[in-house]
Design a protein around this motif. Structure first.
Motif, PDB file in Angstrom:
ATOM      1  N   MET A 134     -11.886  56.395  28.566  1.00  0.00           N
ATOM      2  CA  MET A 134     -13.261  56.095  28.931  1.00  0.00           C
ATOM      3  C   MET A 134     -14.132  57.315  28.669  1.00  0.00           C
ATOM      4  SD  MET A 134     -13.154  56.100  33.122  1.00  0.00           S
ATOM      5  CE  MET A 134     -14.892  55.627  33.191  1.00  0.00           C
ATOM      6  N   ALA A 135     -15.434  57.095  28.564  1.00  0.00           N
ATOM      7  CA  ALA A 135     -16.366  58.183  28.281  1.00  0.00           C
ATOM      8  C   ALA A 135     -17.781  57.710  28.600  1.00  0.00           C
ATOM      9  CB  ALA A 135     -16.271  58.608  26.819  1.00  0.00           C
ATOM     10  N   ALA A 176     -15.337  52.023  27.417  1.00  0.00           N
ATOM     11  CA  ALA A 176     -13.897  52.129  27.642  1.00  0.00           C
ATOM     12  C   ALA A 176     -13.148  51.506  26.474  1.00  0.00           C
ATOM     13  CB  ALA A 176     -13.502  51.438  28.944  1.00  0.00           C
ATOM     14  N   TRP A 177     -11.972  52.096  26.173  1.00  0.00           N
ATOM     15  CA  TRP A 177     -11.096  51.613  25.119  1.00  0.00           C
ATOM     16  C   TRP A 177      -9.706  51.364  25.708  1.00  0.00           C
ATOM     17  CZ3 TRP A 177     -14.422  55.631  24.878  1.00  0.00           C
ATOM     18  CH2 TRP A 177     -15.434  55.634  23.905  1.00  0.00           C
ATOM     19  N   VAL A 178      -9.119  50.221  25.353  1.00  0.00           N
ATOM     20  CA  VAL A 178      -7.764  49.885  25.779  1.00  0.00           C
ATOM     21  C   VAL A 178      -6.926  49.635  24.528  1.00  0.00           C
ATOM     22  CG1 VAL A 178      -6.309  48.308  27.100  1.00  0.00           C
ATOM     23  CG2 VAL A 178      -8.608  48.862  27.916  1.00  0.00           C
ATOM     24  N   PRO A 236      -6.289  60.257  25.592  1.00  0.00           N
ATOM     25  CA  PRO A 236      -6.591  59.152  26.524  1.00  0.00           C
ATOM     26  C   PRO A 236      -6.522  59.602  27.983  1.00  0.00           C
ATOM     27  CG  PRO A 236      -4.374  58.921  25.650  1.00  0.00           C
ATOM     28  CD  PRO A 236      -5.004  60.068  24.898  1.00  0.00           C
ATOM     29  N   LEU A 237      -7.207  58.858  28.841  1.00  0.00           N
ATOM     30  CA  LEU A 237      -7.157  59.142  30.280  1.00  0.00           C
ATOM     31  C   LEU A 237      -5.782  58.808  30.849  1.00  0.00           C
ATOM     32  CD1 LEU A 237      -8.741  59.907  32.871  1.00  0.00           C
ATOM     33  CD2 LEU A 237      -9.293  57.469  33.118  1.00  0.00           C
ATOM     34  N   GLY A 273     -19.795  49.201  27.049  1.00  0.00           N
ATOM     35  CA  GLY A 273     -19.044  49.138  25.806  1.00  0.00           C
ATOM     36  C   GLY A 273     -17.558  49.003  26.039  1.00  0.00           C
ATOM     37  N   TRP A 274     -16.964  47.913  25.519  1.00  0.00           N
ATOM     38  CA  TRP A 274     -15.527  47.675  25.674  1.00  0.00           C
ATOM     39  C   TRP A 274     -14.900  47.525  24.286  1.00  0.00           C
ATOM     40  CZ3 TRP A 274     -12.736  47.524  30.185  1.00  0.00           C
ATOM     41  CH2 TRP A 274     -13.476  47.472  31.374  1.00  0.00           C
ATOM     42  N   SER A 275     -13.676  48.015  24.132  1.00  0.00           N
ATOM     43  CA  SER A 275     -12.948  47.833  22.879  1.00  0.00           C
ATOM     44  C   SER A 275     -11.469  47.718  23.201  1.00  0.00           C
ATOM     45  CB  SER A 275     -13.201  49.019  21.934  1.00  0.00           C
ATOM     46  OG  SER A 275     -12.530  48.812  20.708  1.00  0.00           O
ATOM     47  N   PHE A 276     -10.827  46.699  22.602  1.00  0.00           N
ATOM     48  CA  PHE A 276      -9.414  46.435  22.888  1.00  0.00           C
ATOM     49  C   PHE A 276      -8.669  46.304  21.578  1.00  0.00           C
ATOM     50  CE2 PHE A 276      -6.077  43.120  23.877  1.00  0.00           C
ATOM     51  CZ  PHE A 276      -5.208  44.007  24.493  1.00  0.00           C
TER      52      PHE A 276
END
Length: 572
Positions: free
Chosen positions: A114-115, A99-101, A125-126, A160-163
């Motif tokens: 997310m994917a 997920a990416w924020v 983006p979602l 996997g997280w990315s901010f």
């Protein structure tokens, strides 16, 4: 099985000691939710549809600002770059995800993407929303994760997280991510494969020596379990765990006793969760499968004013129901045991009344099935740590599909709360619950039991006593004297009139719980009651039908449930 999920959090503090678990995700509680002083941004990955927060479904991603009510949410998934089609993802599948924020302070836009774990970040983006986070976040702030906790094991894998703040969220190198936790047994090393046969032979010899002792010990925990119960999984508790949780059902842990059994406080050995265990006897196997199925179904109900039914256990001639433990006990102890409990203020009573009405409205109209409680009374209303009322004890409840005809069943319930049509026809309906709720309203406001012939000073039949005072213009004389006049007169009179209306002997004169909620919330004014409307008392109505409540109310004692557990199971 799954709990409520997890959340990515940006917060000015790492102290969440006052936060609640389950639907609050360990972030907030019922008092501070929605407060601007929280300064919290959360991206929730929610796996349960919660009516309280107006969730869109039981598999969604949401952006939360200072509250668990998302300002925007979307079903979990991603948009395919090739054709822009939406691809659904299941948060409880056990599959690894990323997920990416992103937040752009200049454009004031928040995006969540997310994917699956091996896919590049989708271009679309979602969720994308405009919001100025400079009015929310404080400096410094902490970034982390929070999740719901509870009795049921739950796994959600977003590895996997990315901010990104004021710049795109960095790409995720999936090769550096950890592997999923192993599920199932570990592979046996070669040394174990050699020594295992030797150890097994030794074990067999030792086992033969202590076989009799082990058998004797296990007989203490023998349960009744049939093949059809396999489908209910974690809702089935072991008798051994419940036995140890209550210290062998020691009387020191006894919380109370009623017409259907005793209730004990316990602490589950594995999770250390405090529970209340109710032991009831069942004399017949007829309908037991249907009864247990309904118990498990009711266990899926989530509402802040309903005690969570966690599961059950069967052993020989008894059934054990396991509930969340409510530390402040039952409401009737505060109404009638003034030597042990403080007198409830009017504000507390009115909040409890509104809470039970909300829970009952949810059972009748908002849940996937119609749940008829059949035993609404003060002793079945429990108080949580914040003295909020929660409706409990679903041992007599019945479930129906919305829109189906009600079936005749054995008359069960508690004297003083039984609607006349239930006694005459045997058909329980939402309006028989409304009748009992009306008796409950009068009970809480007057501090008197619905039926009480213990002394000449007792009102006898409470609804007739209140009706008589209303007809004489002396309605305030029925309010609990222990309040010493410290109450809102308009609210108290309103509740008493609503109690009379709900307790009307004719069903077509009673409101349903949706209307009751509208009255309590002030959305719709309470209809004006007239002498003609209330000219038939409950006692005269029941006597006309050949039923003498005075005779039956003397045995069992007032407040005791009537019927047997075989009636419950046999009538399903």
């Amino acid at each position: 099985m799954s709990l409520h999920g997890l959340a990515f959090v940006v917060s000015p503090s790492i102290n969440f000691s006052n936060a609640l678990a389950i639907q609050y995700l360990g972030l907030l509680n019922s008092k501070n939710r929605g407060s601007k002083s929280n300064h919290i941004l959360a991206i929730e990955f929610d796996t349960i549809l919660n009516i309280e927060f107006e969730d869109i479904d039981d598999n969604h991603v949401g952006i939360d600002i200072n509250d668990l009510h998302s300002i925007k949410s979307h079903s979990a998934g991603y948009y395919d770059d090739r054709n822009s089609s939406f691809q659904n993802m299941s948060l409880i599948s056990g599959d690894a995800m990323q997920a990416w924020v992103d937040y752009n302070g200049e454009d004031k836009k928040i995006s969540v993407t997310m994917a699956p774990i091996k896919m590049a970040k989708p271009k679309r983006p979602l969720i994308l929303i405009s919001y100025d986070l400079s009015t929310v976040l404080k400096e410094p702030s902490y970034i982390g994760f929070s999740a719901s906790t509870g009795l049921v094991d739950s796994r959600h894998y977003i590895l996997g997280w990315s901010f990104g703040m004021n710049k795109p969220a960095p790409m995720i190198n999936v090769n550096k991510l950890p592997k999923l936790p192993r599920q199932g047994p570990n592979p046996q090393p070669k040394l174990l494969a050699i020594t295992l046969p030797i150890a097994s032979a030794t074990f067999v010899i030792l086992f033969c020596g202590v076989f009799i002792t082990i058998v004797r010990r296990r007989l203490r925990y023998v349960e009744l379990k049939e093949d059809w119960e396999i489908e209910f999984g974690p809702h089935r508790f072991s008798y051994k765990d419940l036995f140890h949780a209550t210290h062998g059902f020691d009387n020191k842990n006894l919380l109370g006793a009623g017409g259907f059994g005793k209730v004990y406080k316990g602490v589950l050995p594995s999770s250390k969760l405090e529970v209340a265990v109710k032991r009831v006897s069942h004399e017949s196997r007829q309908g037991m499968k249907e009864f247990v199925a309904e118990v498990v179904s009711i266990g899926r109900i989530r509402h802040r004013n309903i005690v969570q039914l966690l599961g059950y256990c069967r052993r020989k001639g008894e059934l054990l129901l396991v509930y969340d433990y409510m530390p402040n006990g039952s409401l009737d102890a505060y109404l009638y045991n003034n030597e042990l409990k403080p007198t409830l203020s009017w504000d507390q009573r009115f909040r409890i009344i509104k809470g039970i009405a909300s829970g009952l409205f949810y059972l009748h109209d908002k849940w996937e099935k119609v749940v008829i409680h059949r035993d609404i009374k003060a002793s079945n209303v429990l108080l949580d740590t914040e003295m909020n009322g929660r409706l409990g004890d679903f041992g007599l409840a019945r479930l129906y599909d919305h829109g189906t005809d009600l079936q005749t069943t054995h008359v069960v319930g508690t004297m003083g709360y039984l609607a006349p049509e239930l006694v005459c026809t045997g058909k329980a309906s939402p309006l028989t619950d409304v009748f009992a709720f009306g008796a409950f309203l009068l009970e809480v406001t007057c501090g008197q039991r619905p039926v009480n012939h213990s002394s000449q000073d007792s009102p006898g039949v409470l609804v007739d006593w209140v009706l008589e005072h209303w007809q004489k213009g002396l309605l305030t004389n029925t309010v609990d004297a222990r309040l010493q006049g410290d109450y809102n007169i308009d609210e108290a009179c309103f509740v008493l009139k609503l109690g009379l209306l709900c307790s009307h002997p004719f069903t077509n004169m009673r409101p349903n719980m949706q209307q009751v909620m509208q009255y309590l919330d002030g959305d719709v004014p309470l209809p004006e009651l007239t002498q003609m409307d209330m000219s038939f008392s409950i006692i005269s109505m029941m006597q006309d039908e050949g039923f003498n409540p005075y005779t039956l109310s003397s045995y069992p004692p007032p407040g005791t449930s009537v019927g047997t557990i075989s009636n419950i199971s046999g009538g399903r």
